[in-house]
Scaffold this motif. Sequence first.
Motif, short mmCIF file in Angstrom:
data_model
loop_
_atom_site.label_atom_id
_atom_site.label_comp_id
_atom_site.label_asym_id
_atom_site.label_seq_id
_atom_site.Cartn_x
_atom_site.Cartn_y
_atom_site.Cartn_z
N LEU A 120 -49.10 39.40 32.44
CA LEU A 120 -47.88 38.60 32.55
C LEU A 120 -46.65 39.49 32.73
N LYS A 121 -46.64 40.64 32.07
CA LYS A 121 -45.52 41.58 32.26
C LYS A 121 -45.45 42.07 33.70
N ASP A 122 -46.64 42.37 34.26
CA ASP A 122 -46.69 42.83 35.65
C ASP A 122 -46.20 41.74 36.61
N LEU A 123 -46.32 40.47 36.18
CA LEU A 123 -45.93 39.34 37.03
C LEU A 123 -44.57 38.78 36.64
N LYS A 124 -43.77 39.57 35.92
CA LYS A 124 -42.52 39.04 35.35
C LYS A 124 -41.56 38.52 36.41
N ASP A 125 -41.59 39.09 37.61
CA ASP A 125 -40.66 38.66 38.66
C ASP A 125 -41.26 37.59 39.57
N VAL A 126 -42.47 37.14 39.23
CA VAL A 126 -43.16 36.12 40.04
C VAL A 126 -42.86 34.75 39.45
N GLU A 127 -42.55 33.79 40.32
CA GLU A 127 -42.31 32.43 39.87
C GLU A 127 -43.66 31.74 39.62
N ALA A 128 -43.82 31.22 38.41
CA ALA A 128 -45.11 30.61 38.04
C ALA A 128 -45.27 29.25 38.72
N GLU A 129 -46.49 28.99 39.12
CA GLU A 129 -46.84 27.71 39.72
C GLU A 129 -47.79 26.99 38.76
N LYS A 130 -47.35 25.87 38.17
CA LYS A 130 -48.16 25.21 37.15
C LYS A 130 -49.56 24.96 37.67
N ASN A 131 -50.53 25.40 36.86
CA ASN A 131 -51.89 25.38 37.39
C ASN A 131 -52.87 25.66 36.25
N ILE A 132 -53.67 24.65 35.90
CA ILE A 132 -54.77 24.87 34.97
C ILE A 132 -56.04 24.89 35.82
N PRO A 133 -56.61 26.06 36.04
CA PRO A 133 -57.78 26.16 36.92
C PRO A 133 -58.94 25.30 36.42
N ALA A 134 -59.72 24.82 37.37
CA ALA A 134 -60.88 23.99 37.01
C ALA A 134 -61.84 24.75 36.10
N SER A 135 -61.96 26.06 36.32
CA SER A 135 -62.91 26.84 35.52
C SER A 135 -62.52 26.84 34.04
N VAL A 136 -61.20 26.82 33.77
CA VAL A 136 -60.72 26.79 32.39
C VAL A 136 -60.83 25.38 31.82
N MET A 137 -60.33 24.40 32.57
CA MET A 137 -60.32 23.02 32.05
C MET A 137 -61.72 22.47 31.91
N ASP A 138 -62.59 22.81 32.84
CA ASP A 138 -63.98 22.34 32.73
C ASP A 138 -64.64 22.90 31.47
N ALA A 139 -64.35 24.16 31.15
CA ALA A 139 -64.92 24.76 29.94
C ALA A 139 -64.37 24.07 28.69
N LEU A 140 -63.07 23.81 28.66
CA LEU A 140 -62.47 23.14 27.50
C LEU A 140 -63.00 21.72 27.35
#
Length: 461
Positions: A329-349
Amino acid sequence: MAKLKLHNTLHSKKEDFTPINPNDVRVYACGPTVYNYAHIGNGRMAVVCDLLARILKELYPKVTYVSNITDIDDKIIAAAKETGEPIDSITNKYTDIYNEDMAALGVAIPDIQPRATQHIPDMIKQIEALIEKGHAYAAEGHVLYNVPSYEAYGALSGRSRDEQIAGARVDVAPYKKDPADFVLWKPSTDDQPGWDSSWGRGRPGWHIECSAMTEATLGFPFDIHAGGSDLKFPHHENEIAQACGAHGHENAPEEYARVWVHNGFVVVEDEKMSKSIGNVQLVHDLIKDHKGEVLRLALLSAHYRQPLNWTANLIEQTQNTLDRLYRTLKDLKDVEAEKNIPASVMDALCDDMNTPAALAALIEIAGNAAKADESEKKKIKGALLSSGAVIGILQEDPDKWLGYDSASSEDAEEIESLIAQRKEARENKDFAKADEIRNKLHSMKIEIEDTAEGTIWRKIG
């Protein structure tokens, strides 16, 4: 939308979750008895239930999550007698401490947090209904539930008749009709808290508290009842008997709660937590030495239904995992986040809250950041933040988490001077001196990192 599957203890299998009302999913979890600090096993239950509520809130427009406070109990009375403190002072003190300690673990206050003493009339009403329907009887100032009157008793735990009696550890009082019968109401002496009832001045038994509070806050039936596996018998079994018995559902335990979710035990360094051993781990103490997110993720590192071995190594590994994710996240500090819960994470949850699989998916996603293009970086950062919000991690500022906030250090001026001296030594090719300075910084618990923008530092340990 991902389909949630949960292991339903009542049916001993994993099932698709189908809410009674998709527009208002209702969940209950047994909360603490507030006379002392919560241990890490209590913390696991709270974190697992908080995670369940977060997942449900991603899937459904409204979730009503209720978790009670038991503020009348013999242990509380004993604590008041021992300390000389009024009962209200003890219960208010430890309720506040519990909520503060759980907040440190990222656990939100339940939507409703009823206190047992606020629902005594509801308990009396339910006891009266049980007597009327032949499931309970008054005897010598007590009211007891007659277990043989409820045919479905044992449906949740799967215990035989002999196991029920042995497992309940009941006192075979002379006024009991059956050894397995349990107390719904007990008499109070003048120096004990009590409420007036048709059976005399007294107070409720522990089990009746939850079935009365669930009816008052959620109604019957509700969707999910959660709690630690140690509560399965006799507490949860008794809840079912009380709620269903009072409403004429003698052979339909699902008319109380449709799904039962139980989390596994926590052991400490391969041993059962015990006061006699002296290995009880209190959340109140742990949060003084470790970040709340580290403790939370450690509690979610094993599947919630499995036992969890709480060790110093587990905490260290979890800290390292979160450090790696925060570095991304520190390396991506200047990147604008795009809301996104990947299927791989949500499917596991959604697969019975499989947090190890969800975390593995998140780590894999983070590992792709270094080689990603700008568009992919937006998705990766969004995945980390959005998924982290559901799991309850990655919610702090990366610089603060990693210790790069130099303004927070009293030694900042000295550290910056040493870094400047090291830079000069390196430019003069005096690498021995540069290493000596690095070692001195390390002894001051400062870690440095040479980047394209210059040398940055952070506090460690």
